[in-house]
Design a protein around this motif. Structure first.
Motif, PDB file in Angstrom:
ATOM      1  N   GLN A  71       0.831  -1.204   0.000  1.00 25.18           N
ATOM      2  CA  GLN A  71       0.000   0.000   0.000  1.00 25.18           C
ATOM      3  C   GLN A  71       0.870   1.261   0.000  1.00 25.18           C
ATOM      4  OE1 GLN A  71      -2.262  -0.922   3.499  1.00 25.18           O
ATOM      5  NE2 GLN A  71      -3.935  -1.856   2.322  1.00 25.18           N
ATOM      6  N   GLN A  72       1.964   1.242   0.741  1.00 28.29           N
ATOM      7  CA  GLN A  72       2.869   2.383   0.771  1.00 28.29           C
ATOM      8  C   GLN A  72       3.503   2.613  -0.602  1.00 28.29           C
ATOM      9  OE1 GLN A  72       5.581   1.538   3.973  1.00 28.29           O
ATOM     10  NE2 GLN A  72       4.157   2.241   5.533  1.00 28.29           N
ATOM     11  N   ILE A  73       3.892   1.545  -1.277  1.00 24.56           N
ATOM     12  CA  ILE A  73       4.481   1.677  -2.610  1.00 24.56           C
ATOM     13  C   ILE A  73       3.436   2.203  -3.590  1.00 24.56           C
ATOM     14  CG2 ILE A  73       5.458   0.400  -4.568  1.00 24.56           C
ATOM     15  CD1 ILE A  73       6.972  -1.290  -2.475  1.00 24.56           C
ATOM     16  N   SER A  74       2.219   1.717  -3.481  1.00 21.00           N
ATOM     17  CA  SER A  74       1.134   2.189  -4.342  1.00 21.00           C
ATOM     18  C   SER A  74       0.867   3.680  -4.106  1.00 21.00           C
ATOM     19  CB  SER A  74      -0.126   1.373  -4.093  1.00 21.00           C
ATOM     20  OG  SER A  74      -1.139   1.761  -4.972  1.00 21.00           O
ATOM     21  N   MET A  75       0.861   4.095  -2.855  1.00 24.19           N
ATOM     22  CA  MET A  75       0.645   5.515  -2.540  1.00 24.19           C
ATOM     23  C   MET A  75       1.788   6.361  -3.098  1.00 24.19           C
ATOM     24  SD  MET A  75      -1.169   5.604   1.255  1.00 24.19           S
ATOM     25  CE  MET A  75       0.384   5.457   2.063  1.00 24.19           C
ATOM     26  N   GLN A  76       3.023   5.877  -2.954  1.00 20.76           N
ATOM     27  CA  GLN A  76       4.164   6.604  -3.497  1.00 20.76           C
ATOM     28  C   GLN A  76       4.056   6.686  -5.013  1.00 20.76           C
ATOM     29  OE1 GLN A  76       6.528   8.135  -1.558  1.00 20.76           O
ATOM     30  NE2 GLN A  76       7.208   9.081  -3.454  1.00 20.76           N
TER      31      GLN A  76
ATOM     32  N   TYR B 136       7.940   4.350 -10.360  1.00 23.17           N
ATOM     33  CA  TYR B 136       6.899   3.776  -9.520  1.00 23.17           C
ATOM     34  C   TYR B 136       5.715   3.328 -10.375  1.00 23.17           C
ATOM     35  CZ  TYR B 136       9.063   4.785  -5.058  1.00 23.17           C
ATOM     36  OH  TYR B 136       9.911   4.779  -3.977  1.00 23.17           O
ATOM     37  N   ALA B 137       5.383   4.098 -11.405  1.00 23.47           N
ATOM     38  CA  ALA B 137       4.275   3.713 -12.284  1.00 23.47           C
ATOM     39  C   ALA B 137       4.584   2.391 -12.988  1.00 23.47           C
ATOM     40  CB  ALA B 137       4.001   4.813 -13.307  1.00 23.47           C
ATOM     41  N   GLU B 138       5.797   2.232 -13.472  1.00 27.09           N
ATOM     42  CA  GLU B 138       6.190   0.977 -14.134  1.00 27.09           C
ATOM     43  C   GLU B 138       6.196  -0.187 -13.153  1.00 27.09           C
ATOM     44  OE1 GLU B 138       9.133   2.615 -17.657  1.00 27.09           O
ATOM     45  OE2 GLU B 138       9.890   2.561 -15.593  1.00 27.09           O
ATOM     46  N   LEU B 139       6.718   0.041 -11.961  1.00 29.00           N
ATOM     47  CA  LEU B 139       6.741  -1.019 -10.955  1.00 29.00           C
ATOM     48  C   LEU B 139       5.323  -1.452 -10.617  1.00 29.00           C
ATOM     49  CD1 LEU B 139       8.179  -2.874  -8.943  1.00 29.00           C
ATOM     50  CD2 LEU B 139       8.224  -0.941  -7.335  1.00 29.00           C
ATOM     51  N   GLU B 140       4.421  -0.500 -10.433  1.00 24.75           N
ATOM     52  CA  GLU B 140       3.027  -0.823 -10.134  1.00 24.75           C
ATOM     53  C   GLU B 140       2.391  -1.624 -11.263  1.00 24.75           C
ATOM     54  OE1 GLU B 140       0.401  -0.083  -7.556  1.00 24.75           O
ATOM     55  OE2 GLU B 140       2.330  -0.435  -6.616  1.00 24.75           O
ATOM     56  N   THR B 141       2.636  -1.220 -12.507  1.00 29.54           N
ATOM     57  CA  THR B 141       2.084  -1.939 -13.656  1.00 29.54           C
ATOM     58  C   THR B 141       2.602  -3.367 -13.692  1.00 29.54           C
ATOM     59  OG1 THR B 141       1.837   0.094 -14.938  1.00 29.54           O
ATOM     60  CG2 THR B 141       1.950  -1.967 -16.184  1.00 29.54           C
TER      61      THR B 141
ATOM     62  N   LEU C   2       6.476  -7.859  -4.610  1.00 25.30           N
ATOM     63  CA  LEU C   2       5.379  -6.906  -4.455  1.00 25.30           C
ATOM     64  C   LEU C   2       4.062  -7.542  -4.881  1.00 25.30           C
ATOM     65  CD1 LEU C   2       4.453  -4.090  -3.692  1.00 25.30           C
ATOM     66  CD2 LEU C   2       5.161  -3.309  -5.976  1.00 25.30           C
ATOM     67  N   ALA C   3       4.076  -8.306  -5.961  1.00 22.01           N
ATOM     68  CA  ALA C   3       2.863  -8.986  -6.431  1.00 22.01           C
ATOM     69  C   ALA C   3       2.343  -9.967  -5.386  1.00 22.01           C
ATOM     70  CB  ALA C   3       3.146  -9.707  -7.741  1.00 22.01           C
ATOM     71  N   ILE C   4       3.255 -10.681  -4.748  1.00 22.07           N
ATOM     72  CA  ILE C   4       2.855 -11.634  -3.706  1.00 22.07           C
ATOM     73  C   ILE C   4       2.129 -10.906  -2.584  1.00 22.07           C
ATOM     74  CG2 ILE C   4       3.747 -13.163  -1.889  1.00 22.07           C
ATOM     75  CD1 ILE C   4       5.956 -13.968  -3.979  1.00 22.07           C
TER      76      ILE C   4
END
Length: 145
Positions: free
Chosen positions: A4-9, A28-33, A71-73
């Motif tokens: 959640q913290q990474i998503s918020m960032q 961060y956008a690429e990591l989230e994708t 992160l996916a896990i």
């Protein structure tokens, strides 16, 4: 929670660098994708084996791609069990059995011997982080050992 913290960032600073792996840099956008794509793959794999929130073994070398898998896990509500493929196969088997792992994410070609649970094989290009085209197909699910 970390995911959640990474998503918020990612929402606050999507173009900021989140991961550096050699010459590869992911925002961060690429990591989230990437992590969301992997999370969808994991959900499908877990559902195929009638598992939901579970322990997932990770037998991958250190790389940016490993970060996306971890992160996916977390995004699917599971926990990860880091595995060192240099450990004896019996030790890995015992760790997975004791943890009641539902799945193992393993580098393609890694020699882990018979596993007590199914595994997802991750290609070398995915591990290296050079998979710019995100395949919609699931990684192959290998049988229970």
């Amino acid at each position: 929670r970390l995911e959640q913290q990474i998503s918020m960032q990612g929402s606050a600073t999507p173009q900021a660098i989140a991961v550096i792996d050699g010459i590869d840099r992911w925002t961060y956008a690429e990591l989230e994708t990437r992590a969301n794509h992997r999370a969808a793959q994991l959900k499908a794999a877990l559902a195929a084996h009638s598992a939901s929130e579970a322990v997932i073994g990770v037998a991958l070398p250190r790389s940016g791609a490993t970060v996306e898998w971890l992160l996916a896990i977390l995004k699917v509500g599971s926990v990860y069990l880091p595995l060192d493929i240099d450990h004896p196969q019996q030790r890995l088997h015992t760790m997975l059995t004791d943890a009641r792992a539902a799945l193992v994410i393993v580098a393609e070609g890694a020699e882990l011997g018979a596993l007590p649970c199914p595994s997802l094989s991750v290609s070398e290009s995915d591990i290296a982080g050079h998979n710019d085209e995100q395949s919609e197909a699931l990684p192959p699910v290998i049988g229970n050992g």
